[in-house]
Write a protein that holds these residues in place. Structure first.
Motif, PDB file in Angstrom:
ATOM      1  N   TYR A 154     -25.271  27.919  36.687  1.00  0.00           N
ATOM      2  CA  TYR A 154     -26.289  28.504  35.815  1.00  0.00           C
ATOM      3  C   TYR A 154     -27.433  29.029  36.674  1.00  0.00           C
ATOM      4  CZ  TYR A 154     -24.255  25.502  32.112  1.00  0.00           C
ATOM      5  OH  TYR A 154     -23.426  24.866  31.225  1.00  0.00           O
ATOM      6  N   THR A 155     -28.135  30.045  36.157  1.00  0.00           N
ATOM      7  CA  THR A 155     -29.398  30.435  36.787  1.00  0.00           C
ATOM      8  C   THR A 155     -30.380  29.274  36.693  1.00  0.00           C
ATOM      9  OG1 THR A 155     -29.076  32.781  36.318  1.00  0.00           O
ATOM     10  CG2 THR A 155     -31.347  32.032  36.671  1.00  0.00           C
ATOM     11  N   THR A 156     -30.523  28.727  35.491  1.00  0.00           N
ATOM     12  CA  THR A 156     -31.347  27.543  35.252  1.00  0.00           C
ATOM     13  C   THR A 156     -30.475  26.528  34.524  1.00  0.00           C
ATOM     14  OG1 THR A 156     -33.212  29.050  34.873  1.00  0.00           O
ATOM     15  CG2 THR A 156     -33.555  26.707  34.378  1.00  0.00           C
ATOM     16  N   PRO A 157     -30.107  25.431  35.155  1.00  0.00           N
ATOM     17  CA  PRO A 157     -29.164  24.500  34.536  1.00  0.00           C
ATOM     18  C   PRO A 157     -29.755  23.770  33.337  1.00  0.00           C
ATOM     19  CG  PRO A 157     -29.989  23.599  36.592  1.00  0.00           C
ATOM     20  CD  PRO A 157     -30.501  25.001  36.509  1.00  0.00           C
ATOM     21  N   PRO A 158     -28.892  23.288  32.428  1.00  0.00           N
ATOM     22  CA  PRO A 158     -29.350  22.491  31.286  1.00  0.00           C
ATOM     23  C   PRO A 158     -29.822  21.118  31.742  1.00  0.00           C
ATOM     24  CG  PRO A 158     -26.954  22.562  31.353  1.00  0.00           C
ATOM     25  CD  PRO A 158     -27.431  23.496  32.418  1.00  0.00           C
ATOM     26  N   PRO A 159     -30.535  20.384  30.895  1.00  0.00           N
ATOM     27  CA  PRO A 159     -31.127  19.101  31.301  1.00  0.00           C
ATOM     28  C   PRO A 159     -30.154  18.122  31.932  1.00  0.00           C
ATOM     29  CG  PRO A 159     -32.045  19.778  29.206  1.00  0.00           C
ATOM     30  CD  PRO A 159     -30.948  20.760  29.518  1.00  0.00           C
ATOM     31  N   GLU A 160     -28.899  18.060  31.436  1.00  0.00           N
ATOM     32  CA  GLU A 160     -27.938  17.092  31.983  1.00  0.00           C
ATOM     33  C   GLU A 160     -27.533  17.408  33.417  1.00  0.00           C
ATOM     34  OE1 GLU A 160     -25.310  20.044  29.630  1.00  0.00           O
ATOM     35  OE2 GLU A 160     -27.294  19.101  29.436  1.00  0.00           O
ATOM     36  N   GLU A 161     -27.826  18.621  33.880  1.00  0.00           N
ATOM     37  CA  GLU A 161     -27.612  18.969  35.292  1.00  0.00           C
ATOM     38  C   GLU A 161     -28.931  19.058  36.049  1.00  0.00           C
ATOM     39  OE1 GLU A 161     -25.010  22.219  36.182  1.00  0.00           O
ATOM     40  OE2 GLU A 161     -23.758  21.859  34.424  1.00  0.00           O
ATOM     41  N   LEU A 162     -29.958  19.570  35.380  1.00  0.00           N
ATOM     42  CA  LEU A 162     -31.246  19.774  36.031  1.00  0.00           C
ATOM     43  C   LEU A 162     -31.864  18.464  36.507  1.00  0.00           C
ATOM     44  CD1 LEU A 162     -33.649  21.531  36.848  1.00  0.00           C
ATOM     45  CD2 LEU A 162     -34.482  21.349  34.482  1.00  0.00           C
ATOM     46  N   TYR A 163     -31.923  17.461  35.634  1.00  0.00           N
ATOM     47  CA  TYR A 163     -32.620  16.228  36.012  1.00  0.00           C
ATOM     48  C   TYR A 163     -31.869  15.411  37.067  1.00  0.00           C
ATOM     49  CZ  TYR A 163     -36.402  17.217  32.913  1.00  0.00           C
ATOM     50  OH  TYR A 163     -37.496  17.813  32.338  1.00  0.00           O
ATOM     51  N   PRO A 164     -30.536  15.342  37.034  1.00  0.00           N
ATOM     52  CA  PRO A 164     -29.846  14.718  38.169  1.00  0.00           C
ATOM     53  C   PRO A 164     -30.105  15.452  39.484  1.00  0.00           C
ATOM     54  CG  PRO A 164     -28.399  14.734  36.275  1.00  0.00           C
ATOM     55  CD  PRO A 164     -29.613  15.543  35.895  1.00  0.00           C
ATOM     56  N   LEU A 165     -30.222  16.792  39.427  1.00  0.00           N
ATOM     57  CA  LEU A 165     -30.559  17.554  40.633  1.00  0.00           C
ATOM     58  C   LEU A 165     -31.946  17.180  41.141  1.00  0.00           C
ATOM     59  CD1 LEU A 165     -29.301  21.179  39.817  1.00  0.00           C
ATOM     60  CD2 LEU A 165     -28.549  19.774  41.742  1.00  0.00           C
ATOM     61  N   LEU A 166     -32.905  17.116  40.230  1.00  0.00           N
ATOM     62  CA  LEU A 166     -34.270  16.756  40.635  1.00  0.00           C
ATOM     63  C   LEU A 166     -34.325  15.334  41.191  1.00  0.00           C
ATOM     64  CD1 LEU A 166     -36.342  18.309  37.690  1.00  0.00           C
ATOM     65  CD2 LEU A 166     -36.011  19.233  39.992  1.00  0.00           C
ATOM     66  N   LEU A 167     -33.543  14.438  40.605  1.00  0.00           N
ATOM     67  CA  LEU A 167     -33.506  13.071  41.105  1.00  0.00           C
ATOM     68  C   LEU A 167     -32.902  13.019  42.508  1.00  0.00           C
ATOM     69  CD1 LEU A 167     -33.938  10.040  40.678  1.00  0.00           C
ATOM     70  CD2 LEU A 167     -31.681   9.947  39.582  1.00  0.00           C
ATOM     71  N   ALA A 181     -36.281  30.677  36.473  1.00  0.00           N
ATOM     72  CA  ALA A 181     -36.412  30.330  35.063  1.00  0.00           C
ATOM     73  C   ALA A 181     -35.899  31.493  34.226  1.00  0.00           C
ATOM     74  CB  ALA A 181     -37.867  30.015  34.719  1.00  0.00           C
ATOM     75  N   SER A 182     -34.712  31.352  33.685  1.00  0.00           N
ATOM     76  CA  SER A 182     -34.121  32.417  32.887  1.00  0.00           C
ATOM     77  C   SER A 182     -34.699  32.410  31.472  1.00  0.00           C
ATOM     78  CB  SER A 182     -32.602  32.254  32.823  1.00  0.00           C
ATOM     79  OG  SER A 182     -32.252  31.129  32.029  1.00  0.00           O
ATOM     80  N   SER A 183     -34.596  33.541  30.806  1.00  0.00           N
ATOM     81  CA  SER A 183     -35.092  33.618  29.430  1.00  0.00           C
ATOM     82  C   SER A 183     -34.282  32.716  28.513  1.00  0.00           C
ATOM     83  CB  SER A 183     -35.041  35.065  28.931  1.00  0.00           C
ATOM     84  OG  SER A 183     -33.708  35.570  28.967  1.00  0.00           O
ATOM     85  N   HIS A 184     -32.971  32.579  28.784  1.00  0.00           N
ATOM     86  CA  HIS A 184     -32.154  31.657  27.994  1.00  0.00           C
ATOM     87  C   HIS A 184     -32.690  30.230  28.125  1.00  0.00           C
ATOM     88  CE1 HIS A 184     -29.438  35.080  28.182  1.00  0.00           C
ATOM     89  NE2 HIS A 184     -28.625  34.498  27.314  1.00  0.00           N
ATOM     90  N   ALA A 185     -32.950  29.827  29.365  1.00  0.00           N
ATOM     91  CA  ALA A 185     -33.405  28.454  29.615  1.00  0.00           C
ATOM     92  C   ALA A 185     -34.737  28.168  28.946  1.00  0.00           C
ATOM     93  CB  ALA A 185     -33.513  28.213  31.116  1.00  0.00           C
ATOM     94  N   ILE A 186     -35.654  29.130  29.012  1.00  0.00           N
ATOM     95  CA  ILE A 186     -36.972  28.917  28.413  1.00  0.00           C
ATOM     96  C   ILE A 186     -36.849  28.836  26.892  1.00  0.00           C
ATOM     97  CG2 ILE A 186     -39.301  29.849  28.142  1.00  0.00           C
ATOM     98  CD1 ILE A 186     -38.858  31.247  30.899  1.00  0.00           C
ATOM     99  N   SER A 187     -36.086  29.748  26.303  1.00  0.00           N
ATOM    100  CA  SER A 187     -35.958  29.752  24.845  1.00  0.00           C
ATOM    101  C   SER A 187     -35.181  28.543  24.339  1.00  0.00           C
ATOM    102  CB  SER A 187     -35.284  31.043  24.374  1.00  0.00           C
ATOM    103  OG  SER A 187     -33.953  31.124  24.831  1.00  0.00           O
ATOM    104  N   GLN A 188     -34.307  27.977  25.189  1.00  0.00           N
ATOM    105  CA  GLN A 188     -33.530  26.800  24.808  1.00  0.00           C
ATOM    106  C   GLN A 188     -34.201  25.489  25.218  1.00  0.00           C
ATOM    107  OE1 GLN A 188     -29.637  27.436  26.495  1.00  0.00           O
ATOM    108  NE2 GLN A 188     -29.255  29.254  25.257  1.00  0.00           N
ATOM    109  N   ALA A 189     -35.437  25.572  25.664  1.00  0.00           N
ATOM    110  CA  ALA A 189     -36.243  24.387  26.009  1.00  0.00           C
ATOM    111  C   ALA A 189     -35.622  23.546  27.120  1.00  0.00           C
ATOM    112  CB  ALA A 189     -36.477  23.523  24.769  1.00  0.00           C
TER     113      ALA A 189
END
Length: 482
Positions: A154-167, A181-189
């Protein structure tokens, strides 16, 4: 872990739902639910999340979370059903809390815009690394913790991928993280709950209207980034800059190549076949000489945005001037292949009208003959197809219209949409992209520049048969090898 650790009591709207119990992880895909998980009913591209509640229940979910107003559809559920104001926002917060809020230990930077997100992110991460910071990168091409990288989905991964990456980044000792930060990611919170030290806006042009439906909705999605940025760094030369500035909740800085009143102003701009040269004047009265080995006027803006963001982050002006000499373009961003021929082949990710035009304008001065090969993605905004055809024929000497991720659409129909915008006779249509590349390479003349546009870093193609391997680099080298 208990429910109250990922969903705070004041966020729960369900009457009488005040109990607390042990839970597993948040989950939005019923196929991945493990016993104890909390299933969040989030709509997908074609089906609503509520359709999979009972699958999640059968898989052992301990609770269902859904959006306000959907309770009537949950009769007969044997597990707790929790109503929240916004299920996507709750899902992002749940992942953050489940992993201990790793973002609190990181300095976060984000880049949004139609074009230039990947380049600005790369340049900014490079500048931070050259300054001695271990820097993470999350974007279209790769995810990296500063030492190891993997190809991104993904350009900006969903939370189940994003937060493990940040950790992972936090545990690896990463100091800063730069993300697209893609427009899809921002609009999908997907980024809900994150605060960025600096949010950067590159530009806005037509894209993703298949998803957002209207230009205004697309613009508003982009603007959402700046409501959660302590510094907003905006391209003043784009028509949408002022709108982004009004959306910002904190300090706003502009960068410009035409307005000397901007906080960061580029002057003495000179673009050559070997790179970009300019002076970057800052609001603090500094003048940063920039010589970057990056071709194209758009890379003047991309590099200036990165340097300005790095300056706002505290990097010294003199260091940035020296570091700019070592900046490298991301893979597939106006990347010149090592062909060892008397003609040149570039690959670029340009898949919007604006990006295609900028890539062609960047190559025009160094080409005796400029040939562009491109297509348009299937199941995406059809309105941009004829516009891309018009731009291609106006800015190239010869155009080859071909396929580019047609997905379930007929490639010939997409090509027809593109050629509807073409009036000249300087083009041919070759549906098979590999055959089109072979035609371009085998017919190239001395001094010719060939631009393979649309795929960039991608090493796959998506068609009716699914997703399969397709590397333009490999194809070009195979053709030249004979």
């Amino acid at each position: 872990m208990r429910l109250s650790q990922i969903l705070y009591p004041n966020e729960i709207l369900s009457p009488g739902m005040r109990g607390d119990f042990h839970v597993g992880m948040p989950c939005r895909d019923s196929r991945n639910v493990k016993p104890g998980d909390v299933f969040f009913c989030i709509d997908g591209a074609t089906e609503g999340g509520l359709s999979y509640m009972r699958e999640a229940e059968h898989a052992g979910a301990h609770a269902i979370v859904l959006e306000k107003g959907d309770m009537a559809r949950t009769r007969g559920m044997s597990i707790p059903v929790i109503e929240v104001e916004n299920v996507r926002e709750s899902y992002a917060l749940a992942w953050s809390r489940a992993l201990g809020m790793p973002q609190k230990s990181l300095r976060l930077f984000a880049v949004t815009g139609t074009n230039g997100k990947t380049s600005v992110s790369y340049f900014l991460s490079e500048l931070f690394r050259m300054a001695g910071y271990r820097t993470g990168l999350i974007g279209t091409v790769e995810y990296s913790d500063g030492a190891h990288s993997t190809a991104s989905d993904y350009t900006t991964p969903p939370p189940e991928e994003l937060y493990p990456l940040l950790l992972e980044m936090k545990e690896a000792g990463t100091n800063l993280v730069v993300m697209e930060a893609s427009s899809h990611a921002i609009s999908q919170a997907r980024l809900f709950g994150l605060t960025f030290e600096t949010g950067i806006f590159t530009n806005l042009s037509r894209d993703h209207l298949d998803y957002h439906k209207t230009w205004e909705a697309y613009r508003d999605a982009k603007a959402g980034l700046f409501r959660n940025s302590r510094n907003s760094l905006l391209n003043l030369d784009d028509d949408a800059a002022q709108y982004m500035g009004f959306a910002a909740n904190a300090d706003v800085y502009y960068y410009s190549g035409s307005n000397p009143n901007a906080e960061f102003f580029m002057s003495a701009i000179r673009c050559t076949a070997s790179g970009s040269h300019y002076l970057l004047h800052t609001y603090e009265g500094e003048c940063i000489p920039v010589e970057a080995p990056l071709i194209g006027s758009f890379n003047v803006y991309n590099s200036a945005a990165a340097i300005a963001a790095a300056r706002l982050a505290g990097l010294p002006a003199q260091m940035l001037s020296q570091a700019a000499k070592k900046l490298t373009a991301p893979p597939g961003r106006l990347e010149k292949l090592a062909t060892c021929t008397d003609f040149s082949v570039f690959i670029d990710y340009a898949h919007t009208p604006d990006a295609l035009e900028k890539a062609l304008l960047a190559l025009r001065p160094i080409a005796k003959k400029l040939t562009v090969l491109f297509g348009a993605g299937g199941e995406r905004d059809r309105g941009k197809r004829p516009e891309m055809g018009r731009i291609a024929e106006e800015n190239a000497d010869f155009v080859i219209v071909t396929s580019d991720n047609p997905r379930s659409e007929a490639p010939e129909a997409i090509i027809s949409d593109i050629t509807d915008g073409m009036k000249k006779e300087n083009h041919i249509c070759i549906t098979d992209r590999k055959e089109a590349i072979e035609y371009a390479v085998t017919h190239a003349a001395a001094g010719e520049v060939i631009l393979l546009a649309g795929k960039g870093h991608e090493n796959y193609i998506c068609d009716k048969a699914g997703k399969h391997h397709f590397s333009e680099r490999e194809i070009v080298y195979q053709i030249l090898k004979g």
